[in-house]
Design an enzyme around this catalytic site. Structure first.
Site, PDB file in Angstrom:
ATOM      1  N   GLU A  79       0.814  -1.205   0.000  1.00  0.00           N
ATOM      2  CA  GLU A  79       0.000   0.000   0.000  1.00  0.00           C
ATOM      3  C   GLU A  79       0.855   1.266   0.000  1.00  0.00           C
ATOM      4  OE1 GLU A  79      -4.021   1.746   0.930  1.00  0.00           O
ATOM      5  OE2 GLU A  79      -3.200   0.085  -0.181  1.00  0.00           O
ATOM      6  N   ASP A  80       1.818   1.300   0.865  1.00  0.00           N
ATOM      7  CA  ASP A  80       2.502   2.555   1.168  1.00  0.00           C
ATOM      8  C   ASP A  80       3.935   2.659   0.648  1.00  0.00           C
ATOM      9  OD1 ASP A  80       0.249   3.364   2.497  1.00  0.00           O
ATOM     10  OD2 ASP A  80       0.915   2.593   4.430  1.00  0.00           O
TER      11      ASP A  80
END
Ligand code: MN
Length: 490
Positions: A79-80
């Site tokens: 995700e990040d």
């Protein structure tokens, strides 16, 4: 600054044993995640990796397997950071990649108030049916996010706290994770109801401390009586009530906001070696301290719908003070705290003969999900059925052989028949409840022993649809009647 987020501390805090292969997987995920999040910060200003560390530590403490622990460490990597799922699958395994991908997908769900709550739950449940570990990682992730909620702006705080209270806490409860549910609710409480929270805290005042102190005082008396009968508890401790559930209890008619009528502000918890000892101890306690009528609850003989087992009794103890005592075995204790995670952990260690997800039998509604997804016509009905089947109270009934069937309240013998087997439903002719013939539309009650009488020639009739309560039975009747196929869920 000294780095506390080391692999050594991670294993020390988790306090679990792993074989070499498992250790290597965890170690690799640890280093990989730490590197991927390098330079990133949490809203608190701490290194981002502290979030992965903390989430995964919770997972380890629940006793889950190495793949889930690794996925917990990696859960925000896709995700990040620039690292994709494919890279994780290649570096680690298909399985770990699948878990991380599942968590990333669930992360896209955003709570926007009651109206999309059901939709969110639906996605959660489907993820669960796919692999329950995805949802467990998400729950562990939520604990740490709630713990660090104070660093976010107020508007975000409220949204996340509401989402936690409406979605994650009930989910935890449904999975038998009582402790998790209590912790999550208590963390949401001050954000959602700040005034009520303040008021309750002043109402509580010293009462938790006083009750706990009293329990400590009577503990030796209790231990001595038990020892007379050769019962040595594995542990005996007091637990204080979670504040959110206390607040809810105070709002009931029975209690009428009078905190002095809540007898389990603190309760004594006795953990014993066997079920026999539990009943023996109950007898000893009742001989010594008179029980309050109507307050003895035997959840060992009849577990709560979420699987909870324990004996609860409320007694007039020394000096006539009223206290609650909870009696359970060590296994029941572990399951009461960690629910489905405990089941998973047990099966992974090979304790029960059947491994893995087999232990989810108890949670038959999880298994039903995939059926529903393909059978139930129309997504509105699917969602309605999820809401009804999962959140209304459920009852336990028994087959003549003593197998437990878990049904929603109001379910009829026809639901029972289809829950046992499609053929039994399709050829159901009559039913005996507690050895008496009853009508097929008569709602079942907890503890009923249900026997279905079948005949080959018998076929379902449309009338059954009017009293079948479960979506499982309804959809199977429709299939047998050849109706409702036009409108499949996509
Ligand atoms: Mn996260």
């Amino acid at each position: 600054m000294e780095d506390k987020l080391t692999l050594e501390n991670f294993f020390k805090e988790g306090d679990k044993n792993f074989n070499e292969a498992d250790k290597q997987v965890i170690e690799k995920a640890f280093d990989f995640a730490k590197k991927a999040h390098e330079g990133q910060k949490r809203a608190s200003g701490e290194p981002y990796f502290i979030h992965a560390y903390s989430t995964s530590l919770t997972i380890m403490k629940w006793g889950l397997d190495a793949d889930t622990i690794a996925a917990g460490l990696l859960h925000d990597v896709a995700e990040d950071t620039p690292v994709g799922i494919d890279k994780i699958k290649k570096e680690f395994s298909e399985n770990i990649g699948f878990l991380v991908d599942g968590v990333t997908k669930l992360g896209k769900i955003k709570y926007r108030g009651k109206e999309n709550q059901v939709e969110n739950l639906r996605k959660m449940f489907l993820a669960m049916a796919e692999d329950i570990r995805v949802v467990l990682i998400k729950l562990a992730d939520r604990i740490h996010n709630m713990q660090t909620l104070q660093y976010l702006p107020p508007s975000k705080q409220l949204r996340i706290a509401r989402e936690t209270l409406e979605i994650y806490a009930p989910l935890g409860y449904r999975l038998g994770m009582g402790e998790l549910k209590g912790i999550l609710e208590d963390m949401c409480f001050p954000y959602i109801y700040p005034e009520e929270y303040k008021k309750l805290m002043s109402q509580i005042g010293n009462k938790f401390a006083e009750t706990t102190h009293y329990l400590e005082k009577v503990k030796p008396i209790l231990l001595e009586e038990l020892a007379h009968e050769n019962i040595i508890p594995i542990s005996i401790h007091s637990r204080t009530k979670h504040v959110y559930s206390l607040w809810k209890k105070l709002k009931t008619k029975e209690i009428g906001d009078n905190i002095n009528r809540v007898y389990d502000l603190a309760a004594m918890r006795i953990v014993l070696n066997s079920v026999e000892e539990c009943y023996h101890a109950l007898g000893i306690i009742h001989k010594m301290w008179k029980p309050l009528p109507g307050k003895i609850k035997d959840y060992i003989a009849v577990p709560k719908p979420n699987g909870y087992q324990s004996i609860h009794t409320t007694v007039f103890a020394t000096d006539g003070k009223i206290i609650e005592i909870q009696i359970r075995t060590a296994k029941m204790h572990e399951e009461a705290e960690n629910g489905i995670a405990a089941h998973w952990a047990y099966s992974e260690q090979g304790k029960p003969e059947s491994g893995g997800m087999a232990n989810l039998k108890k949670f038959s509604w999880v298994k039903q999900l995939k059926d529903w997804q393909s059978n139930v016509s129309g997504s509105d009905e699917f969602m309605k059925s999820l809401k009804i089947d999962t959140f209304k109270h459920r009852i336990f009934v028994f087959t003549p052989k003593g197998d437990v069937i878990d049904l929603p309240e109001g379910a009829t013998p026809i639901d029972f028949a289809y829950a046992v087997h499609t053929d039994i439903g399709n050829h159901c002719m009559g039913t005996k409840v507690n050895e008496k013939m009853v009508a097929l539309d008569k709602p079942l009650a907890n503890w009923d022993v249900v026997e279905i009488i079948t005949t080959k020639s018998k076929k379902p009739s449309e009338g059954w649809l009017s009293f079948a309560k479960t979506s499982q039975a309804k959809s199977k009747i429709r299939v047998a009647l050849g109706i409702g196929k036009k409108d499949h869920l996509h």
